[in-house]
Design an enzyme around this catalytic site. Sequence first.
Site, PDB file in Angstrom:
ATOM      1  N   ARG A 144     -15.987 -11.565   2.189  1.00  0.00           N
ATOM      2  CA  ARG A 144     -14.379 -12.145   2.634  1.00  0.00           C
ATOM      3  C   ARG A 144     -14.972 -13.684   3.628  1.00  0.00           C
ATOM      4  NH1 ARG A 144      -9.569  -8.623   3.390  1.00  0.00           N
ATOM      5  NH2 ARG A 144      -8.968  -8.052   1.110  1.00  0.00           N
TER       6      ARG A 144
ATOM      7  N   ARG B  68       3.939  -2.005  -5.843  1.00  0.00           N
ATOM      8  CA  ARG B  68       2.126  -0.654  -6.361  1.00  0.00           C
ATOM      9  C   ARG B  68       3.000   0.367  -5.815  1.00  0.00           C
ATOM     10  NH1 ARG B  68      -3.424  -3.396  -3.557  1.00  0.00           N
ATOM     11  NH2 ARG B  68      -3.366  -4.194  -5.370  1.00  0.00           N
TER      12      ARG B  68
ATOM     13  N   ARG C 150       2.615   1.529   0.761  1.00  0.00           N
ATOM     14  CA  ARG C 150       1.959   1.595   1.606  1.00  0.00           C
ATOM     15  C   ARG C 150       2.873   0.460   2.780  1.00  0.00           C
ATOM     16  NH1 ARG C 150      -4.172  -0.353   0.477  1.00  0.00           N
ATOM     17  NH2 ARG C 150      -2.478  -1.723  -0.131  1.00  0.00           N
TER      18      ARG C 150
ATOM     19  N   LYS D 247      -8.341  -8.041  -9.805  1.00  0.00           N
ATOM     20  CA  LYS D 247      -9.630  -8.279  -9.423  1.00  0.00           C
ATOM     21  C   LYS D 247     -10.233  -6.614  -9.839  1.00  0.00           C
ATOM     22  CE  LYS D 247     -10.009  -8.717  -5.064  1.00  0.00           C
ATOM     23  NZ  LYS D 247      -8.715  -8.484  -4.451  1.00  0.00           N
TER      24      LYS D 247
ATOM     25  N   ARG E 173       0.519 -11.655   4.462  1.00  0.00           N
ATOM     26  CA  ARG E 173      -1.609 -11.241   3.531  1.00  0.00           C
ATOM     27  C   ARG E 173      -1.931 -12.507   3.083  1.00  0.00           C
ATOM     28  NH1 ARG E 173      -1.221  -5.901   0.343  1.00  0.00           N
ATOM     29  NH2 ARG E 173      -3.237  -5.728   0.622  1.00  0.00           N
TER      30      ARG E 173
END
Length: 226
Positions: free
Chosen positions: A92, A131, A164, A17, A175
Amino acid sequence: MVLKRPLIFLGPPGAGKGTQASRLAKLYNVPHLSTGDMLRDHVARGTELGQKAKPLMDRGELVPDDIVLGMVEERIARPDCANGFVFDGFPRTMPQAQKLGEILKKRNFPAPLVVNFEADHATLIYRLAGRRTCSVGGEVYNVHDHPPKVEGRCDNDGGELIQRSDDRAEVIRDRLAAFEAQTQPLINYYRSTGDLAELDGTAGVEEVNKRLLDILARHGADGNRA
Ligand SMILES: [Zn+2]
């Protein structure tokens, strides 16, 4: 290109997104908004909201809704949002969604078009585990489909690229589960208001972009293709 409805992009981390929000913001010449960027901006400028948020962020705590919504309300009131915006990953929670709805109504925006980016866990885990984030400027790369020119180094500033801690495969599962539990009521809510469109985020960037533009046209969000 004229955007006729504000856009809200929902979806788990890794669903693409952010990439699409950035593209559409350029295409329609509207801001690409995220609460993370807003928080960093307020902290950098030392505003009242930034001063309240900074100690919480430093301790890794969640910034409460009243601070976040205060920033959102102030941001949407700025002139560059007059022709709409693309909100990336906000709201959220249900209280955030309801308050955002009130803010939009108060400022005479049309109902937002909410696009839910969907992707299976295997795809999300593959993408997120690839990532790498620049330790200097925060640019995001991906070893699979968006590698830097020099391995381990940022193209812009030469900063070291790091993974990260929350992009490591073992924590990604947790997550995703937490994200789904938190956002399902939101998806149901926007489905009930008729403002929700579903998008398969697993295809390539170009294909997802094409399907996204079709969704905008079908839902009266694109002033040139309505
Ligand atoms: Zn960098």
